[in-house]
Enzyme design. Structure first.
Site, short mmCIF file in Angstrom:
data_model
loop_
_atom_site.label_atom_id
_atom_site.label_comp_id
_atom_site.label_asym_id
_atom_site.label_seq_id
_atom_site.Cartn_x
_atom_site.Cartn_y
_atom_site.Cartn_z
N HIS A 98 27.38 -1.73 -11.71
CA HIS A 98 28.29 -2.46 -10.81
C HIS A 98 27.69 -3.75 -10.24
CE1 HIS A 98 31.01 1.22 -9.75
NE2 HIS A 98 30.84 1.06 -11.06
N GLY A 107 11.77 -2.97 2.99
CA GLY A 107 11.12 -4.27 3.19
C GLY A 107 11.01 -5.04 1.89
N GLY A 151 11.11 1.28 0.66
CA GLY A 151 11.89 0.50 -0.30
C GLY A 151 12.69 -0.61 0.37
N ARG A 175 35.53 -6.48 -13.75
CA ARG A 175 35.76 -6.74 -12.32
C ARG A 175 34.45 -6.82 -11.54
NH1 ARG A 175 36.29 -1.35 -13.05
NH2 ARG A 175 35.63 0.09 -11.41
N HIS A 203 0.83 -1.21 0.00
CA HIS A 203 0.00 0.00 0.00
C HIS A 203 0.86 1.26 0.00
CE1 HIS A 203 0.91 -1.35 4.04
NE2 HIS A 203 0.78 -0.11 4.47
N CYS A 254 7.82 -0.21 -1.79
CA CYS A 254 7.09 -0.14 -0.53
C CYS A 254 7.35 1.25 0.03
CB CYS A 254 7.49 -1.27 0.43
SG CYS A 254 9.18 -1.20 1.05
N GLY A 255 6.90 1.52 1.25
CA GLY A 255 7.05 2.88 1.77
C GLY A 255 8.48 3.36 1.76
C1 RB5 Z 1 4.23 -0.10 5.55
O1 RB5 Z 1 3.73 0.78 6.51
C2 RB5 Z 1 5.75 0.00 5.51
O2 RB5 Z 1 6.30 -0.62 6.60
C3 RB5 Z 1 6.25 -0.63 4.24
O3 RB5 Z 1 5.69 0.01 3.14
C4 RB5 Z 1 7.75 -0.58 4.03
O4 RB5 Z 1 8.25 0.70 4.19
C5 RB5 Z 1 8.51 -1.60 4.76
O5 RB5 Z 1 9.74 -1.69 4.65
#
Ligand code: RB5
Length: 149
Positions: free
Chosen positions: A103, A75, A73, A137, A14, A70-71
């Site tokens: 790289h 996760g 990047g 390399r 989301h 994700c929020g």
């Molecule tokens: C969601 O709230 C958030 O945790 C997710 O988007 C992300 O940032 C996780 O790494």
């Protein structure tokens, strides 16, 4: 821009939904074929539920290149990099996207949906898609990435 006849995969939670929709529109206008792994709204979801199927498809060789969001990047990137044939690079700017290709031969771009403007994210994505791997390399170093001890 070299589309290479390949389908590009894209997925977000989301926190990256708005950016995903924006980038899909841009990609289609630019002539890419896109496979969207979701999510389909701003309703809260767990990023691994989206990213695992996407990363697995690249790991199996069904697709070559992807974009995940994700929020932060983080996760999404951490999840994708569980797969041995995935090299997901987190990029907040064009320079990082360029380096992740030159790289690291990154095959997935991870974007922070809550920290980058939409137009900048599209610039970053184009840089990722258009930058070749330098090899040499860097190939030697990439070959060593799976060698956990
Ligand atoms: C969601 O709230 C958030 O945790 C997710 O988007 C992300 O940032 C996780 O790494």
């Amino acid at each position: 821009m070299d589309k290479g006849g390949k389908v590009l995969v894209i997925g977000s939670d989301h926190g990256g939904f708005e950016m995903k929709q924006f980038i899909i529109e841009k990609l289609i206008k630019a002539g890419y074929e896109v496979k969207d792994f979701g999510t389909d709204s701003i309703e809260s979801v767990d990023y691994p539920d989206v990213i695992h199927p996407l990363a697995s498809s690249i790991n199996k060789g069904a697709y070559q290149r992807g974009i995940i969001i994700c929020g932060s990047g983080n996760g999404a990137q951490i999840t994708a990099n569980k797969y041995p044939k995935v090299r997901a690079g987190l990029a907040w700017n064009k320079e990082q996207a360029k380096l992740s290709r030159e790289h690291n031969d990154a095959n997935i771009l991870s974007l922070p949906g809550r920290f980058v403007e939409l137009d900048d994210a599209w610039e970053i994505a184009q840089t990722f898609l258009n930058t070749p791997f330098e090899g040499g390399r860097h190939q030697r170093r990439v070959n060593k990435i799976p060698n956990i001890i």
